[in-house]
Write a protein that holds these residues in place. Structure first.
Motif, short mmCIF file in Angstrom:
data_model
loop_
_atom_site.label_atom_id
_atom_site.label_comp_id
_atom_site.label_asym_id
_atom_site.label_seq_id
_atom_site.Cartn_x
_atom_site.Cartn_y
_atom_site.Cartn_z
N LEU A 95 3.39 22.95 -12.07
CA LEU A 95 2.70 23.89 -11.18
C LEU A 95 2.14 23.18 -9.95
O LEU A 95 2.15 23.73 -8.85
CB LEU A 95 1.61 24.64 -11.93
CG LEU A 95 2.11 25.63 -12.98
CD1 LEU A 95 0.95 26.16 -13.82
CD2 LEU A 95 2.87 26.76 -12.33
N PHE A 96 1.64 21.96 -10.13
CA PHE A 96 1.14 21.21 -8.99
C PHE A 96 2.26 20.91 -8.01
O PHE A 96 2.09 21.07 -6.79
CB PHE A 96 0.47 19.90 -9.44
CG PHE A 96 0.06 19.04 -8.28
CD1 PHE A 96 -1.12 19.32 -7.59
CD2 PHE A 96 0.85 17.99 -7.84
CE1 PHE A 96 -1.50 18.55 -6.49
CE2 PHE A 96 0.48 17.23 -6.75
CZ PHE A 96 -0.70 17.51 -6.08
N LEU A 97 3.41 20.48 -8.53
CA LEU A 97 4.54 20.17 -7.64
C LEU A 97 5.01 21.42 -6.89
O LEU A 97 5.32 21.36 -5.70
CB LEU A 97 5.67 19.53 -8.43
CG LEU A 97 5.38 18.12 -8.96
CD1 LEU A 97 6.50 17.66 -9.87
CD2 LEU A 97 5.15 17.14 -7.83
N LEU A 98 5.06 22.56 -7.58
CA LEU A 98 5.44 23.80 -6.93
C LEU A 98 4.43 24.19 -5.85
O LEU A 98 4.81 24.61 -4.75
CB LEU A 98 5.57 24.92 -7.96
CG LEU A 98 6.76 24.80 -8.92
CD1 LEU A 98 6.68 25.88 -10.00
CD2 LEU A 98 8.08 24.88 -8.17
N LYS A 104 3.16 22.72 1.57
CA LYS A 104 3.76 21.84 2.57
C LYS A 104 4.40 22.68 3.69
O LYS A 104 4.35 22.30 4.85
CB LYS A 104 4.81 20.96 1.89
CG LYS A 104 5.36 19.85 2.71
CD LYS A 104 6.28 19.00 1.84
CE LYS A 104 7.06 18.02 2.66
NZ LYS A 104 8.00 17.25 1.82
N LYS A 105 4.96 23.84 3.32
CA LYS A 105 5.58 24.73 4.31
C LYS A 105 4.54 25.30 5.27
O LYS A 105 4.87 25.72 6.37
CB LYS A 105 6.31 25.86 3.60
CG LYS A 105 7.52 25.41 2.86
CD LYS A 105 8.25 26.56 2.19
CE LYS A 105 9.45 26.01 1.45
NZ LYS A 105 10.31 27.08 0.96
N LEU A 110 -0.59 18.03 0.04
CA LEU A 110 -1.45 17.68 -1.10
C LEU A 110 -1.24 16.24 -1.55
O LEU A 110 -2.02 15.72 -2.34
CB LEU A 110 -1.21 18.63 -2.26
CG LEU A 110 -1.60 20.08 -2.04
CD1 LEU A 110 -1.37 20.90 -3.29
CD2 LEU A 110 -3.05 20.18 -1.59
N MET A 111 -0.16 15.64 -1.11
CA MET A 111 0.10 14.25 -1.50
C MET A 111 0.34 13.41 -0.26
O MET A 111 0.68 13.87 0.76
CB MET A 111 1.32 14.15 -2.43
CG MET A 111 1.10 14.85 -3.74
SD MET A 111 2.34 14.47 -5.00
CE MET A 111 3.76 15.32 -4.46
#
Length: 111
Positions: A95-98, A104-105, A110-111
């Motif tokens: 869920l974090f990666l999603l 990002k869009k 976040l990273m």
């Protein structure tokens, strides 16, 4: 301090599910961190660091929330607690990666 909070919440949760969950849901650690940052940092750095901490904490909490619905469902289905916690970790990472890809869009890294 953290260990004391964990023990306190654990003991309260043994007596009252709702009260234990309420206390656990409070952003105690984040609040303590921001207080320490306020005490230790000065000037513009203080404002930036505390603001960034609050901002990213909000986004990092979001992917953990759905798992708090999945955990009781899995436990009621008879899934072993170890597997439930494993699913919690893997699910939160996914869920974090999603969330990261989505934000990002919109120009929020976040990273």
């Amino acid at each position: 301090m953290t260990a004391a909070i964990v023990v306190l919440v654990s003991e309260i949760a043994k007596r009252s599910d709702k009260l234990g969950a309420l206390i656990a849901s409070l952003p105690v650690v984040t609040s303590l961190v921001m207080i320490w940052m306020f005490v230790e940092l000065k000037g513009p750095e203080q404002v930036d660091k505390i603001g960034n901490h609050a901002w990213y904490t909000f986004w990092y909490v979001l992917p953990t929330l759905p798992m708090f619905l999945v955990i009781p469902w899995m436990l009621k289905k008879g899934v072993h607690f170890g597997w439930v916690m494993g699913a919690y970790c893997v699910g939160t990472i996914i869920l974090f990666l999603l969330l990261h890809l989505l934000l990002k869009k919109f120009g929020i890294p976040l990273m």
